[in-house]
Scaffold this motif. Structure first.
Motif, PDB file in Angstrom:
ATOM      1  N   ASP A  80       0.828  -1.208   0.000  1.00  0.00           N
ATOM      2  CA  ASP A  80       0.000   0.000   0.000  1.00  0.00           C
ATOM      3  C   ASP A  80       0.863   1.259   0.000  1.00  0.00           C
ATOM      4  O   ASP A  80       0.340   2.369  -0.125  1.00  0.00           O
ATOM      5  CB  ASP A  80      -0.913   0.018   1.233  1.00  0.00           C
ATOM      6  CG  ASP A  80      -2.001  -1.043   1.156  1.00  0.00           C
ATOM      7  OD1 ASP A  80      -2.500  -1.287   0.043  1.00  0.00           O
ATOM      8  OD2 ASP A  80      -2.348  -1.612   2.213  1.00  0.00           O
ATOM      9  N   ASP A  81       2.171   1.086   0.155  1.00  0.00           N
ATOM     10  CA  ASP A  81       3.085   2.228   0.172  1.00  0.00           C
ATOM     11  C   ASP A  81       3.087   2.911  -1.198  1.00  0.00           C
ATOM     12  O   ASP A  81       3.311   2.269  -2.225  1.00  0.00           O
ATOM     13  CB  ASP A  81       4.497   1.743   0.529  1.00  0.00           C
ATOM     14  CG  ASP A  81       5.499   2.875   0.600  1.00  0.00           C
ATOM     15  OD1 ASP A  81       6.080   3.202  -0.460  1.00  0.00           O
ATOM     16  OD2 ASP A  81       5.695   3.427   1.688  1.00  0.00           O
ATOM     17  N   LYS A  82       2.846   4.209  -1.206  1.00  0.00           N
ATOM     18  CA  LYS A  82       2.687   4.946  -2.462  1.00  0.00           C
ATOM     19  C   LYS A  82       3.933   4.873  -3.340  1.00  0.00           C
ATOM     20  O   LYS A  82       3.850   4.615  -4.554  1.00  0.00           O
ATOM     21  CB  LYS A  82       2.331   6.407  -2.180  1.00  0.00           C
ATOM     22  CG  LYS A  82       1.980   7.205  -3.427  1.00  0.00           C
ATOM     23  CD  LYS A  82       1.523   8.607  -3.063  1.00  0.00           C
ATOM     24  CE  LYS A  82       1.162   9.395  -4.326  1.00  0.00           C
ATOM     25  NZ  LYS A  82       0.700  10.777  -3.987  1.00  0.00           N
TER      26      LYS A  82
ATOM     27  N   ARG B 284       4.391   1.336  -4.653  1.00  0.00           N
ATOM     28  CA  ARG B 284       3.406   0.998  -5.682  1.00  0.00           C
ATOM     29  C   ARG B 284       3.818   1.594  -7.027  1.00  0.00           C
ATOM     30  O   ARG B 284       3.676   0.952  -8.071  1.00  0.00           O
ATOM     31  CB  ARG B 284       2.015   1.492  -5.292  1.00  0.00           C
ATOM     32  CG  ARG B 284       1.334   0.651  -4.233  1.00  0.00           C
ATOM     33  CD  ARG B 284      -0.077   1.131  -3.935  1.00  0.00           C
ATOM     34  NE  ARG B 284      -0.990   0.895  -5.049  1.00  0.00           N
ATOM     35  CZ  ARG B 284      -1.616  -0.247  -5.293  1.00  0.00           C
ATOM     36  NH1 ARG B 284      -1.418  -1.290  -4.488  1.00  0.00           N
ATOM     37  NH2 ARG B 284      -2.435  -0.364  -6.312  1.00  0.00           N
ATOM     38  N   ALA B 285       4.325   2.807  -7.008  1.00  0.00           N
ATOM     39  CA  ALA B 285       4.763   3.444  -8.258  1.00  0.00           C
ATOM     40  C   ALA B 285       5.934   2.686  -8.868  1.00  0.00           C
ATOM     41  O   ALA B 285       5.973   2.436 -10.082  1.00  0.00           O
ATOM     42  CB  ALA B 285       5.143   4.903  -7.996  1.00  0.00           C
TER      43      ALA B 285
END
Length: 418
Positions: free
Chosen positions: A304-306, A309-310
């Motif tokens: 869920d870490d932004k 995820r990128a």
């Protein structure tokens, strides 16, 4: 007196010191099948070379898709999930149901994937209830591997393998009658329900009705499927042995036809060498509307870490893009999941010199999602179907009785609709 160059250099150094170096993003990746290191590691190495700010590390591979899912469920309870996972198409649904995998519709829309080699058919393999949950990484359909030398010896034409089951079984019987320990064919059940689903679909059937209110595999298509499977043994000279023994029989030159995933082609060619002429053919069809379940895996993001995820999205696009797929196909035999990988700069030349790899690509129009059972008992249902088919193979149950028992047991394992 300081020179202008010295002053400028000092200013640049001070400016750089004011901005910290870009932090490295670490991705923890988990996949099934230890032998797939041959594709995962080179892809990761190539990706990291192009993205030095991302570090990819792998957990020890799971021995199967099913066991990988069970491990992930346990790890989720302890808060120890990896960031990325390569999950089997048939077991994606349990991870989605538990909320471990989130939709990636935002990434898909923003990146205009239709313009980058991802077809709707391929993306549908990772779609549940209208949402996309990952990018398909490897695809396979059941392929007929055959010993061209035995086919010729039995009076067949290796360039014209029968496309209907009656003629196919008849040729297998002739191969089995050659003697000297030779068997005609082997349709393997594997460790799940993939090849059982394949036989039902071969007659135009499906595993459940469209609304998933009841099973459908016990209808006419399923009845034809189990009767055909019985004929493999009674008429097609299929021995009652396990898959490992059958593979050894085939690679030693004592088996005519061997049904297996397209992903087995690389390993089989290496094992057989020049012992005999190995060829592949498309699977015979039981109906004009025959389809086949697509084996393989989809790459999903669990973190869920932004920032992760990128980075994971970039990694997924690379692994499933033309460059990544150009490493997957030659090392396995899987079908490419990206159409751009088929161009002249990637795999076109490879297929010209490796026709055994291309057979599965020819079956792509009939490829459909591997049906994933609703509820929490998908693995158990797969085992029920496998046990029922094994009983048919061993002759301990007649096809109709085995199918009826499978239907009863599977219904008991499905979620209650009322």
């Amino acid at each position: 007196m300081k020179t202008i160059a010295t002053i400028l250099a000092a200013g640049i150094t001070a400016a750089l010191a004011a901005f910290p170096a870009k932090a490295e993003t670490k991705l923890d990746v988990y996949y099934a099948w230890p032998e797939h290191e041959v594709i995962h590691k080179p892809i990761a190495d190539r990706f990291m070379a192009a993205h030095p700010d991302v570090k990819i590390s792998f957990r020890a591979a799971a021995p199967s898709y099913d066991e990988a899912v069970q491990t992930l469920i346990r790890q989720s309870m302890a808060g120890e999930l990896p960031d990325v996972h390569y999950v089997g198409f048939n077991v994606l649904r349990p991870l989605v149901t538990r909320g471990l995998v989130k939709p990636i519709d935002d990434f898909v829309t923003a990146d205009h994937l239709a313009d980058k080699g991802y077809t709707d058919q391929v993306l549908s393999l990772a779609k549940i209830d209208g949402h996309v949950y990952g990018l398909p990484f490897a695809m396979s359909t059941p392929v007929v591997y055959f010993n061209a030398d035995l086919v010729k010896k039995a009076g067949g034409d290796p360039a014209k393998i029968p496309t209907d089951w009656n003629d196919f079984i008849a040729l297998a019987a002739k191969i089995g009658a050659l003697g000297d320990g030779t068997s005609g064919m082997y349709y393997q059940l594997g460790s799940d329900d993939w090849t059982t689903q394949n036989l039902v679909r071969n007659f135009g059937g499906q595993m459940m009705d469209d609304k998933e209110t009841d099973i459908a595999f016990d209808g006419p298509a399923g009845q034809a499927a189990v009767k055909l499977f019985k004929r493999f043994h009674t008429d097609g000279a299929q021995p009652a042995i396990d898959s490992n023994a059958a593979r050894q029989l085939f690679t030693s030159g004592k088996l005519g036809f061997f049904f297996a995933s397209a992903g087995s082609v690389s390993g089989l060619e290496k094992e057989i060498g020049d012992r005999f002429a190995l060829k592949t053919a498309q699977q015979p069809l039981g109906a004009d509307n025959a389809t086949m379940p697509t084996g393989g895996m989809v790459a999903v993001i669990l973190t869920d870490d932004k920032a992760k995820r990128a980075a994971a999205w970039d990694y997924l696009k690379f692994a499933t893009g033309p460059e990544g797929q150009s490493m997957v196909v030659p090392n396995t035999g899987y079908m490419p999941t990206n159409t751009l990988a088929l161009d002249k700069d990637h795999l076109a030349g490879f297929y010209d010199t490796h026709p055994n790899w291309y057979t599965s690509v020819l079956q792509t129009p009939r490829a459909r999602p591997w049906f994933s059972w609703p509820g929490d008992n998908g693995v158990e249902i797969g085992q029920v179907l496998r046990d029922g088919m094994t009983a048919i193979a061993l002759g301990s149950k007649e096809p109709e009785a085995a199918l009826a028992d499978m239907a009863t047991e599977v219904r008991a394992l499905l979620p209650k609709t009322n």
